[in-house]
Scaffold this motif. Structure first.
Motif, PDB file in Angstrom:
ATOM      1  N   HIS A  13     -29.350 -69.084  13.372  1.00 31.01           N
ATOM      2  CA  HIS A  13     -30.680 -69.250  13.971  1.00 31.01           C
ATOM      3  C   HIS A  13     -31.517 -70.244  13.166  1.00 31.01           C
ATOM      4  O   HIS A  13     -32.237 -71.065  13.720  1.00 31.01           O
ATOM      5  N   MET A  14     -31.408 -70.157  11.842  1.00 38.45           N
ATOM      6  CA  MET A  14     -32.192 -71.040  10.979  1.00 38.45           C
ATOM      7  C   MET A  14     -31.774 -72.497  11.176  1.00 38.45           C
ATOM      8  O   MET A  14     -32.615 -73.387  11.239  1.00 38.45           O
ATOM      9  N   SER A  15     -30.488 -72.727  11.288  1.00 36.25           N
ATOM     10  CA  SER A  15     -29.988 -74.083  11.498  1.00 36.25           C
ATOM     11  C   SER A  15     -30.531 -74.662  12.807  1.00 36.25           C
ATOM     12  O   SER A  15     -31.004 -75.799  12.853  1.00 36.25           O
ATOM     13  N   LYS A  16     -30.492 -73.862  13.862  1.00 33.40           N
ATOM     14  CA  LYS A  16     -31.003 -74.311  15.159  1.00 33.40           C
ATOM     15  C   LYS A  16     -32.513 -74.528  15.114  1.00 33.40           C
ATOM     16  O   LYS A  16     -33.029 -75.493  15.680  1.00 33.40           O
ATOM     17  N   LEU A  17     -33.212 -73.607  14.429  1.00 32.51           N
ATOM     18  CA  LEU A  17     -34.662 -73.733  14.310  1.00 32.51           C
ATOM     19  C   LEU A  17     -35.045 -75.017  13.586  1.00 32.51           C
ATOM     20  O   LEU A  17     -35.922 -75.758  14.036  1.00 32.51           O
ATOM     21  N   ARG A  18     -34.369 -75.307  12.498  1.00 33.26           N
ATOM     22  CA  ARG A  18     -34.660 -76.537  11.742  1.00 33.26           C
ATOM     23  C   ARG A  18     -34.494 -77.774  12.616  1.00 33.26           C
ATOM     24  O   ARG A  18     -35.311 -78.698  12.576  1.00 33.26           O
TER      25      ARG A  18
END
Length: 135
Positions: free
Chosen positions: A83-88
């Protein structure tokens, strides 16, 4: 017996209120997330949580995303990283920078600029205020 039921209902109400307060602390509804970012619910929750403190540990994000589910332990911690990768990637074009530090957690740079001064509900319809969630 009626007295016991009444006491239990009162206690349940008190606990529900406390849970709403804690959820607001973790993921404030006063975070202004622009609609053009197009954040899905999980990513919007992560972003809101990143505005609450300087560094947010991965375990805290995992708990915020999956802790309210009975099967929360079935969700691997790597989902937070995903999720963090996509959010970034979604917020980078808008000049938003999120960094991670091993064994510490994630940090949203200039986090205070995303917290609304008014206690109005979020501009993102995917994040509902505590009152809306209880309806």
């Amino acid at each position: 017996m009626d007295d016991l039921i009444e006491q239990q209902q009162k206690r349940i109400y008190e606990l529900e209120c406390r849970v709403r307060e804690l959820e607001e602390e973790l993921m404030p509804s006063t975070v202004a997330i622009p609609l053009e970012w197009g954040l899905p619910r999980c990513e919007a929750r992560i972003f809101a949580m990143l505005t609450t403190r300087d560094v947010v540990p991965k375990q805290t994000l995992h708990l915020a995303l999956y802790g309210d589910r009975f099967d929360g332990h079935d969700y691997p911690p790597q989902l937070v990283e995903s999720h963090m990768s996509k959010l970034r990637k979604r917020v980078a074009p808008f000049g938003v920078k999120i960094t991670g530090k091993r064994f510490e957690g994630y940090r949203l740079h200039n986090r205070h600029r995303f917290i609304s001064q008014a206690a109005a509900p979020s501009t993102n319809p995917k994040i509902k205020s505590s009152e809306e969630q209880s309806l």
